[in-house]
Design a protein around this motif. Structure first.
Motif, mmCIF file in Angstrom:
data_model
loop_
_atom_site.group_PDB
_atom_site.id
_atom_site.type_symbol
_atom_site.label_atom_id
_atom_site.label_comp_id
_atom_site.label_asym_id
_atom_site.label_seq_id
_atom_site.Cartn_x
_atom_site.Cartn_y
_atom_site.Cartn_z
ATOM 1 N N SER A 13 0.691 -1.074 -0.002
ATOM 2 C CA SER A 13 -0.053 -0.020 0.066
ATOM 3 C C SER A 13 0.900 1.395 -0.011
ATOM 4 O O SER A 13 1.691 1.156 0.962
ATOM 5 N N ILE A 14 0.456 2.164 -0.987
ATOM 6 C CA ILE A 14 1.037 3.585 -0.869
ATOM 7 C C ILE A 14 0.159 4.578 -0.607
ATOM 8 O O ILE A 14 -1.160 4.264 -0.793
ATOM 9 N N ARG A 15 0.630 5.751 -0.100
ATOM 10 C CA ARG A 15 -0.650 6.768 -0.251
ATOM 11 C C ARG A 15 -0.160 8.107 -0.794
ATOM 12 O O ARG A 15 0.998 8.570 -1.257
ATOM 13 N N TYR A 16 -1.197 8.347 -1.735
ATOM 14 C CA TYR A 16 -1.046 9.580 -2.559
ATOM 15 C C TYR A 16 -2.414 10.297 -2.371
ATOM 16 O O TYR A 16 -3.444 9.613 -2.409
ATOM 17 N N GLN A 17 -2.374 11.854 -2.512
ATOM 18 C CA GLN A 17 -3.665 12.499 -2.579
ATOM 19 C C GLN A 17 -4.392 12.229 -1.381
ATOM 20 O O GLN A 17 -5.510 12.136 -1.162
ATOM 21 N N GLY A 18 -3.616 11.608 -0.188
ATOM 22 C CA GLY A 18 -4.236 11.646 1.219
ATOM 23 C C GLY A 18 -5.025 10.445 1.363
ATOM 24 O O GLY A 18 -5.771 9.935 2.472
ATOM 25 N N ALA A 19 -5.019 9.464 0.180
ATOM 26 C CA ALA A 19 -5.734 8.215 0.227
ATOM 27 C C ALA A 19 -4.660 7.163 0.126
ATOM 28 O O ALA A 19 -3.658 6.999 -0.544
ATOM 29 N N ASP A 20 -4.890 5.916 0.831
ATOM 30 C CA ASP A 20 -4.354 4.610 0.428
ATOM 31 C C ASP A 20 -4.445 3.974 -0.844
ATOM 32 O O ASP A 20 -5.703 3.800 -1.079
ATOM 33 N N HIS A 21 -3.574 3.514 -1.587
ATOM 34 C CA HIS A 21 -3.508 2.976 -2.877
ATOM 35 C C HIS A 21 -2.933 1.778 -2.990
ATOM 36 O O HIS A 21 -1.804 1.533 -2.469
ATOM 37 N N THR A 22 -3.532 0.473 -3.339
ATOM 38 C CA THR A 22 -2.854 -0.782 -3.204
ATOM 39 C C THR A 22 -2.122 -0.936 -4.861
ATOM 40 O O THR A 22 -2.867 -0.819 -5.825
ATOM 41 N N ILE A 23 -0.716 -1.407 -4.740
ATOM 42 C CA ILE A 23 -0.473 -1.576 -5.971
ATOM 43 C C ILE A 23 0.527 -2.849 -6.096
ATOM 44 O O ILE A 23 0.595 -3.388 -5.070
ATOM 45 N N PHE A 24 0.792 -3.267 -6.950
ATOM 46 C CA PHE A 24 1.198 -4.643 -7.152
ATOM 47 C C PHE A 24 2.769 -4.663 -8.083
ATOM 48 O O PHE A 24 2.879 -3.657 -8.910
ATOM 49 N N GLU A 25 3.625 -5.164 -7.588
ATOM 50 C CA GLU A 25 5.059 -5.028 -8.340
ATOM 51 C C GLU A 25 6.275 -6.077 -8.198
ATOM 52 O O GLU A 25 5.771 -7.071 -7.392
ATOM 53 N N GLY A 26 6.867 -6.054 -9.108
ATOM 54 C CA GLY A 26 7.914 -7.267 -9.163
ATOM 55 C C GLY A 26 8.800 -7.239 -10.262
ATOM 56 O O GLY A 26 9.050 -6.003 -10.727
ATOM 57 N N GLU A 27 9.013 -8.312 -10.986
ATOM 58 C CA GLU A 27 10.119 -8.306 -12.137
ATOM 59 C C GLU A 27 9.295 -9.128 -13.038
ATOM 60 O O GLU A 27 8.655 -9.981 -12.859
ATOM 61 N N ILE A 28 9.539 -8.755 -14.393
ATOM 62 C CA ILE A 28 9.316 -9.721 -15.540
ATOM 63 C C ILE A 28 10.476 -9.812 -16.526
ATOM 64 O O ILE A 28 11.221 -8.736 -16.396
ATOM 65 N N ALA A 29 10.471 -10.813 -17.084
ATOM 66 C CA ALA A 29 11.513 -11.366 -17.991
ATOM 67 C C ALA A 29 11.259 -11.699 -19.267
ATOM 68 O O ALA A 29 10.249 -12.035 -19.614
ATOM 69 N N ASP A 30 12.073 -11.598 -20.026
ATOM 70 C CA ASP A 30 12.269 -12.237 -21.803
ATOM 71 C C ASP A 30 13.589 -12.736 -21.963
ATOM 72 O O ASP A 30 14.523 -12.983 -20.875
ATOM 73 N N GLU A 31 13.741 -13.335 -22.858
ATOM 74 C CA GLU A 31 14.997 -14.038 -23.289
ATOM 75 C C GLU A 31 16.214 -12.996 -23.346
ATOM 76 O O GLU A 31 17.423 -13.567 -23.167
ATOM 77 N N THR A 32 15.861 -11.635 -23.312
ATOM 78 C CA THR A 32 16.914 -10.789 -23.367
ATOM 79 C C THR A 32 17.399 -10.084 -21.950
ATOM 80 O O THR A 32 18.408 -9.303 -21.789
ATOM 81 N N GLY A 33 16.340 -10.200 -21.074
ATOM 82 C CA GLY A 33 16.820 -9.387 -19.833
ATOM 83 C C GLY A 33 15.510 -9.253 -18.955
ATOM 84 O O GLY A 33 14.589 -9.941 -19.348
ATOM 85 N N LYS A 34 15.758 -8.637 -17.963
ATOM 86 C CA LYS A 34 14.280 -8.531 -16.835
ATOM 87 C C LYS A 34 14.334 -7.050 -16.381
ATOM 88 O O LYS A 34 15.117 -6.373 -16.566
ATOM 89 N N LEU A 35 13.151 -6.663 -16.211
ATOM 90 C CA LEU A 35 12.916 -5.289 -15.451
ATOM 91 C C LEU A 35 11.867 -5.561 -14.589
ATOM 92 O O LEU A 35 11.153 -6.137 -14.376
ATOM 93 N N SER A 36 11.993 -4.351 -13.503
ATOM 94 C CA SER A 36 10.895 -4.211 -12.660
ATOM 95 C C SER A 36 9.470 -3.719 -13.141
ATOM 96 O O SER A 36 9.775 -3.000 -14.303
#
Length: 425
Positions: A86-109
């Motif tokens: 959970s993060i907070r912006y504009q005074g309200a809580d907001h749920t986000i999802f995050e991690g890493e994704i990959a293909d044959e060439t590399g990976k990114l968050s």
């Protein structure tokens, strides 16, 4: 760097509203890490424009080709990990999802601002994914204007699926991490949080590879000193220049039916390699003491905050009655780099040969506090030491806050040969 003034002017013109108001709203959203395209889409909804802003389908790119200069892209990749917090912006809580994704060439968050029901191991095609710079690298942002299609064919990637990691491999910025650890230290504290007084847990975790500090922002009863636990869905932040594990309300903690052995040793690195790490909670280096810096010996601290005082003045508390203390700031060199080892009163007393009372008497007899620092210089400069502690690096340099400081008697020729072999490697 994005030009919000131009973006606001173009958006205001399209929406037929005041530019100043649009710019203020846009700056506010972006300041809370909302991707630019998502922020613009939010303002389109706010001011009643039905255009979805999607435009033509962005260019498809391999992950290794994506840079922070890209605006929107279409990618095909395999989800490596999925974290939730959970993060907070504009005074309200907001749920986000995050991690890493990959293909044959590399990976990114990635950060998903909507719930796309992602699972580790899935192969997806994300259309119109935003791109921003995060931790000096490109990051994908999946939002309302992003289309996510789950593909039946599994993309083979050269990375582990699932987010399991050893503590030694964790770095600030990691998300969706799972770890099996033993709890070495655990303290319950009350802090001033974003919603007032908040109870948290903090301490030290360990596994067979390393030790790291942790904070549990939603205290889990399973986390107790001496327990071995599996913690899923953590994220890693930098704390005092080193990685720190963060446990949230979305994390799960399970007591293990086995004992995770805690490493007794710290990774031993050359000073150069330690500095290149960017900071470590527990590391060991070996080097020669080449100097003792000013601010060593018999010093004065503020009784309120513990900061160094000059002429009885604390930068925070003003005029105070200082408390005397011992400290050593030793510059160590191993041929690959230098670092300042900071020794507390106990370690300093060992090399000085006396405590604060002895140092005070020594200084009084000589009518000069500097004699204490001179005695420390004489005791250590020109000798070799093995130092263990927490390495932090900032704009003022690299400091190793020592927990152990021991003279070594290894043959200098053997140490030189070992160092040369490490450098050649």
């Amino acid at each position: 760097m994005m030009n919000l003034d131009n973006e606001a002017e173009e958006l205001a013109s399209t929406l037929g509203v005041d530019k100043t108001e649009v710019k203020r709203d846009l700056e506010n959203l972006v300041s809370y890490s909302v991707p630019l395209e998502e922020a613009k889409q939010s303002l389109r909804r706010k001011y009643g424009d039905g255009d979805d802003g999607s435009g033509p389908e962005p260019e498809s790119k391999d992950l290794a080709e994506i840079t922070p200069e890209d605006s929107n892209v279409t990618v095909t990749g395999r989800v490596l990990s999925v974290g939730k917090r959970s993060i907070r912006y504009q005074g309200a809580d907001h749920t986000i999802f995050e991690g890493e994704i990959a293909d044959e060439t590399g990976k990114l968050s990635y950060t998903a601002w909507e719930d796309f029901d992602l699972e580790p191991g899935e192969t997806i095609q994300a259309g119109n994914a935003g791109v921003r710079e995060w931790e000096d690298s490109a990051e994908l942002n999946l939002g309302e204007s992003t289309s996510v299609e789950k593909l039946e064919e599994t993309l083979q990637v050269p990375y582990e699926i699932g987010g399991d990691a050893a503590l030694i491999d964790l770095e600030p910025g990691d998300r969706g991490v799972n770890a099996e650890v033993t709890v070495l230290e655990c303290d319950r504290k009350v802090i001033d949080g974003r919603d007032g007084e908040t109870e948290i847990l903090s301490g030290v975790l360990a596994d067979e590879t390393a030790r790291l500090p942790f904070t549990d922002w939603d205290p889990h009863s399973e986390i107790e000193t001496g327990e071995s636990v599996r913690i899923e869905n953590t994220y890693v932040r930098e704390f005092r220049g080193a990685p720190s594990v963060n446990v949230s309300e979305f994390s799960t903690v399970e007591t293990l039916d086995r004992t995770v052995e805690a490493t007794e040793s710290a990774p031993r690195l050359s000073i150069r390699d330690a500095l290149e790490s960017g900071g470590m909670f527990d590391v060991e280096i070996v080097g020669d003491a080449i100097a003792v810096r000013d601010g060593s010996g018999l010093i004065e601290r503020c009784p309120e905050c513990g900061r160094i005082v000059q002429n009885g003045q604390c930068r925070t508390h003003g005029q105070v009655e200082p408390v005397e203390d011992l400290r050593t700031k030793a510059i160590l060199d191993d041929g690959t780099g230098t670092v300042t080892a900071i020794l507390d009163d106990e370690l300093t007393a060992e090399i000085y040969g006396g405590d604060v009372d002895d140092a005070r008497e020594h200084a009084r007899d000589a009518m000069d506090k500097e004699v204490v620092a001179d005695a420390i210089r004489e005791a250590i400069v020109g000798r070799s030491f093995r130092v263990r502690g927490t390495l932090s690096i900032d704009e003022y340099g690299a400091n190793l806050n020592a927990t152990d400081f021991a003279a070594i008697t290894d043959d200098p020729a053997d140490r030189a040969a070992a160092l040369l072999s490490e450098v050649d490697a």
